[in-house]
Motif scaffolding. Structure first.
Motif, PDB file in Angstrom:
ATOM      1  N   SER A  76       6.655   4.373 -14.452  1.00 28.72           N
ATOM      2  CA  SER A  76       5.668   3.701 -15.291  1.00 28.72           C
ATOM      3  C   SER A  76       6.353   2.648 -16.160  1.00 28.72           C
ATOM      4  CB  SER A  76       4.895   4.703 -16.143  1.00 28.72           C
ATOM      5  OG  SER A  76       5.758   5.415 -16.990  1.00 28.72           O
ATOM      6  N   ARG A  77       5.521   1.748 -16.670  1.00 28.25           N
ATOM      7  CA  ARG A  77       5.955   0.627 -17.516  1.00 28.25           C
ATOM      8  C   ARG A  77       6.763  -0.404 -16.734  1.00 28.25           C
ATOM      9  NH1 ARG A  77       7.046   3.307 -23.466  1.00 28.25           N
ATOM     10  NH2 ARG A  77       5.387   4.844 -23.324  1.00 28.25           N
ATOM     11  N   GLU A  78       7.858   0.007 -16.113  1.00 31.71           N
ATOM     12  CA  GLU A  78       8.638  -0.871 -15.243  1.00 31.71           C
ATOM     13  C   GLU A  78       8.521  -0.314 -13.821  1.00 31.71           C
ATOM     14  OE1 GLU A  78      12.746  -0.991 -16.750  1.00 31.71           O
ATOM     15  OE2 GLU A  78      11.887  -0.079 -18.518  1.00 31.71           O
ATOM     16  N   ASN A  79       8.394  -1.163 -12.858  1.00 34.01           N
ATOM     17  CA  ASN A  79       8.330  -0.733 -11.452  1.00 34.01           C
ATOM     18  C   ASN A  79       7.220   0.283 -11.196  1.00 34.01           C
ATOM     19  OD1 ASN A  79      10.443  -2.328 -10.357  1.00 34.01           O
ATOM     20  ND2 ASN A  79      11.924  -0.930 -11.264  1.00 34.01           N
ATOM     21  N   GLU A  80       6.051   0.052 -11.744  1.00 39.35           N
ATOM     22  CA  GLU A  80       4.930   0.987 -11.581  1.00 39.35           C
ATOM     23  C   GLU A  80       4.522   1.191 -10.130  1.00 39.35           C
ATOM     24  OE1 GLU A  80       1.702  -0.267 -14.083  1.00 39.35           O
ATOM     25  OE2 GLU A  80       2.599   0.657 -15.849  1.00 39.35           O
ATOM     26  N   ASN A  81       4.945   0.289  -9.269  1.00 36.36           N
ATOM     27  CA  ASN A  81       4.584   0.414  -7.861  1.00 36.36           C
ATOM     28  C   ASN A  81       5.484   1.399  -7.116  1.00 36.36           C
ATOM     29  OD1 ASN A  81       6.850  -1.375  -8.064  1.00 36.36           O
ATOM     30  ND2 ASN A  81       6.436  -2.080  -5.997  1.00 36.36           N
ATOM     31  N   LEU A  82       6.507   1.965  -7.776  1.00 38.56           N
ATOM     32  CA  LEU A  82       7.389   2.927  -7.109  1.00 38.56           C
ATOM     33  C   LEU A  82       7.014   4.358  -7.459  1.00 38.56           C
ATOM     34  CD1 LEU A  82      10.948   1.337  -7.401  1.00 38.56           C
ATOM     35  CD2 LEU A  82       9.499   1.511  -5.379  1.00 38.56           C
ATOM     36  N   TRP A  83       6.798   5.151  -6.426  1.00 41.53           N
ATOM     37  CA  TRP A  83       6.522   6.572  -6.575  1.00 41.53           C
ATOM     38  C   TRP A  83       7.694   7.342  -5.981  1.00 41.53           C
ATOM     39  CZ3 TRP A  83       0.750   7.145  -4.627  1.00 41.53           C
ATOM     40  CH2 TRP A  83      -0.086   6.421  -5.487  1.00 41.53           C
ATOM     41  N   GLY A  88       9.466  16.596   4.143  1.00 40.53           N
ATOM     42  CA  GLY A  88      10.410  17.607   4.615  1.00 40.53           C
ATOM     43  C   GLY A  88      11.464  17.849   3.558  1.00 40.53           C
ATOM     44  N   LYS A  89      12.744  17.790   3.943  1.00 40.26           N
ATOM     45  CA  LYS A  89      13.815  18.003   2.963  1.00 40.26           C
ATOM     46  C   LYS A  89      14.339  16.688   2.376  1.00 40.26           C
ATOM     47  CE  LYS A  89      17.582  18.174   6.273  1.00 40.26           C
ATOM     48  NZ  LYS A  89      18.775  18.880   6.690  1.00 40.26           N
ATOM     49  N   HIS A  90      13.724  15.580   2.702  1.00 36.32           N
ATOM     50  CA  HIS A  90      14.143  14.267   2.199  1.00 36.32           C
ATOM     51  C   HIS A  90      13.313  13.874   0.982  1.00 36.32           C
ATOM     52  CE1 HIS A  90      16.620  13.753   5.732  1.00 36.32           C
ATOM     53  NE2 HIS A  90      15.589  14.163   6.453  1.00 36.32           N
ATOM     54  N   PHE A  91      13.979  13.307  -0.020  1.00 37.54           N
ATOM     55  CA  PHE A  91      13.335  12.925  -1.268  1.00 37.54           C
ATOM     56  C   PHE A  91      13.769  11.519  -1.633  1.00 37.54           C
ATOM     57  CE2 PHE A  91      12.990  12.486  -5.838  1.00 37.54           C
ATOM     58  CZ  PHE A  91      11.758  13.055  -6.107  1.00 37.54           C
ATOM     59  N   GLY A  92      12.840  10.727  -2.212  1.00 42.53           N
ATOM     60  CA  GLY A  92      13.217   9.404  -2.672  1.00 42.53           C
ATOM     61  C   GLY A  92      12.024   8.593  -3.141  1.00 42.53           C
ATOM     62  N   TYR A  93      12.311   7.350  -3.520  1.00 43.83           N
ATOM     63  CA  TYR A  93      11.296   6.422  -4.018  1.00 43.83           C
ATOM     64  C   TYR A  93      10.714   5.611  -2.871  1.00 43.83           C
ATOM     65  CZ  TYR A  93      12.993   7.664  -8.572  1.00 43.83           C
ATOM     66  OH  TYR A  93      13.326   8.382  -9.688  1.00 43.83           O
ATOM     67  N   PHE A  94       9.486   5.180  -3.059  1.00 39.69           N
ATOM     68  CA  PHE A  94       8.814   4.351  -2.062  1.00 39.69           C
ATOM     69  C   PHE A  94       7.707   3.561  -2.758  1.00 39.69           C
ATOM     70  CE2 PHE A  94       6.867   8.510  -2.191  1.00 39.69           C
ATOM     71  CZ  PHE A  94       5.509   8.245  -2.264  1.00 39.69           C
ATOM     72  N   PRO A  95       7.293   2.444  -2.168  1.00 35.69           N
ATOM     73  CA  PRO A  95       6.232   1.642  -2.792  1.00 35.69           C
ATOM     74  C   PRO A  95       4.865   2.288  -2.594  1.00 35.69           C
ATOM     75  CG  PRO A  95       6.995   0.602  -0.769  1.00 35.69           C
ATOM     76  CD  PRO A  95       7.867   1.793  -0.993  1.00 35.69           C
ATOM     77  N   SER A  96       4.085   2.302  -3.655  1.00 33.70           N
ATOM     78  CA  SER A  96       2.762   2.944  -3.596  1.00 33.70           C
ATOM     79  C   SER A  96       1.819   2.238  -2.630  1.00 33.70           C
ATOM     80  CB  SER A  96       2.138   2.987  -4.993  1.00 33.70           C
ATOM     81  OG  SER A  96       2.011   1.681  -5.523  1.00 33.70           O
ATOM     82  N   ASP A  97       2.053   0.961  -2.372  1.00 26.43           N
ATOM     83  CA  ASP A  97       1.157   0.253  -1.453  1.00 26.43           C
ATOM     84  C   ASP A  97       1.464   0.525   0.019  1.00 26.43           C
ATOM     85  OD1 ASP A  97       3.492  -1.217  -1.257  1.00 26.43           O
ATOM     86  OD2 ASP A  97       2.554  -3.145  -1.721  1.00 26.43           O
ATOM     87  N   ALA A  98       2.462   1.372   0.292  1.00 24.85           N
ATOM     88  CA  ALA A  98       2.785   1.749   1.664  1.00 24.85           C
ATOM     89  C   ALA A  98       2.143   3.077   2.053  1.00 24.85           C
ATOM     90  CB  ALA A  98       4.298   1.840   1.847  1.00 24.85           C
ATOM     91  N   VAL A  99       1.350   3.636   1.133  1.00 23.22           N
ATOM     92  CA  VAL A  99       0.716   4.934   1.381  1.00 23.22           C
ATOM     93  C   VAL A  99      -0.748   4.923   0.936  1.00 23.22           C
ATOM     94  CG1 VAL A  99       2.893   6.211   1.121  1.00 23.22           C
ATOM     95  CG2 VAL A  99       1.411   5.895  -0.858  1.00 23.22           C
ATOM     96  N   MET A 100      -1.482   5.928   1.414  1.00 22.69           N
ATOM     97  CA  MET A 100      -2.876   6.128   1.017  1.00 22.69           C
ATOM     98  C   MET A 100      -3.001   7.563   0.503  1.00 22.69           C
ATOM     99  SD  MET A 100      -6.235   6.028   3.516  1.00 22.69           S
ATOM    100  CE  MET A 100      -5.467   7.197   4.622  1.00 22.69           C
TER     101      MET A 100
END
Length: 130
Positions: A76-83, A88-100
Motif C-alpha cells: 500500500s501507499r507505494e507500489n499498490e499494484n503489487l500483491w 503451491g510452495k512458491h511465494f512472491g510478489y506479482f502485479p494485481s492486474d495479472a489476476v482476477m
C-alpha cells in the motif's frame, strides 16, 4: 597468459553483475502493506491468473494463465499494484492486474508496516540474505 587475464576479467564482470542483482533484490518495495490480520498470516483472497507472468527477480511469483494463487498481502501507499501470495510452495510478489479475484476470504483489511524480511528472496526453503 592471455587466457588467465580473460578468466579474471570474466570473474570480475560476474562479481559486478552478481552484486548489482543482490542490491536490486533487497530493495524495499513499500513501507506499508495491507493484510487480513496484524500478523499477515490469514489468506486475504483466492485469485486466478489471467495472463502469464515472469517476475524481474527472485522476490516475485511466476505463474501461467489459469493458475490459482492465495493472496496474503497487498503493498500500500507505494507500489499498490503489487500483491504477495503463494502458488503451491512458491511465494512472491506479482502485479494485481495479472489476476482476477475469485473469492474474498476476509471481511476487513489491516494496514501494517513492512519488514526487511518481506523483501528477501526465498530459494527452496532457505532465505537469501544479501
Amino acid at each position: 597468459m592471455s587466457g588467465i587475464l580473460d578468466q579474471r576479467i570474466l570473474l570480475f564482470l560476474f562479481s559486478v553483475i552478481s552484486f548489482s542483482a543482490s542490491v536490486q533484490s533487497t530493495k524495499v518495495l513499500s513501507e506499508w502493506k495491507k493484510c487480513g490480520d496484524p500478523e499477515c498470516e490469514k489468506a486475504m483472497s483466492r485469485v486466478q491468473a489471467t495472463t502469464d507472468y515472469l517476475g524481474p527477480d527472485c522476490r516475485y511469483l511466476n505463474f501461467k494463465t489459469g493458475e490459482e494463487i492465495m493472496v496474503y498481502s497487498k503493498l500500500s501507499r507505494e507500489n499498490e499494484n503489487l500483491w504477495a501470495g503463494s502458488k503451491g510452495k512458491h511465494f512472491g510478489y506479482f502485479p494485481s492486474d495479472a489476476v482476477m479475484v475469485e473469492e474474498v476470504l476476509i471481511g476487513e483489511e489491516v494496514e501494517v508496516l513492512t519488514k526487511e524480511t518481506d523483501f528477501l528472496c526465498l530459494h527452496e526453503d532457505k532465505y537469501t540474505f544479501e
